[in-house]
Design a protein around this motif. Structure first.
Motif, short mmCIF file in Angstrom:
data_model
loop_
_atom_site.label_atom_id
_atom_site.label_comp_id
_atom_site.label_asym_id
_atom_site.label_seq_id
_atom_site.Cartn_x
_atom_site.Cartn_y
_atom_site.Cartn_z
N ARG A 45 0.86 -1.15 -0.26
CA ARG A 45 0.39 -0.19 -0.16
C ARG A 45 0.71 1.27 0.59
NH1 ARG A 45 -5.06 0.82 3.85
NH2 ARG A 45 -6.20 0.03 2.28
N LYS A 49 1.13 4.14 -3.14
CA LYS A 49 0.95 5.21 -2.60
C LYS A 49 2.16 6.40 -2.85
CE LYS A 49 -0.72 8.44 0.90
NZ LYS A 49 -0.09 9.78 -0.28
N ASP A 53 1.94 9.13 -6.57
CA ASP A 53 2.01 10.74 -5.92
C ASP A 53 2.97 11.13 -7.19
OD1 ASP A 53 0.15 10.66 -4.22
OD2 ASP A 53 1.42 10.04 -2.31
#
Length: 66
Positions: A45, A49, A53
């Motif tokens: 996870r 992320k 980003d």
């Protein structure tokens, strides 16, 4: 015949995973464990992320239409 069918299915799975970049996390974990054995490995996870980003901030990393 069965062996060939299994081989074809494995190849198809590999191809789709590479095409969609689903295997990026496994490649990253292998790299971290080989090059930096003492470094902590982020969860999937956290990896996704950070990757998302990075792609959103740098237009050369990935294209998002929406």
């Amino acid at each position: 015949m069965l062996v060939r069918g299994v081989r074809v299915l494995r190849w198809m799975r590999w191809y789709v995973r590479e095409l969609t970049d689903e295997s990026a996390y496994e490649r990253y974990v292998a790299h971290v464990r080989k090059q930096h054995p003492d470094a902590p490995v982020p969860s999937r996870r956290a990896f996704e992320k950070e990757r998302t980003d990075r792609q959103e901030t740098d237009p050369r990393q990935g294209f998002r239409c929406c």
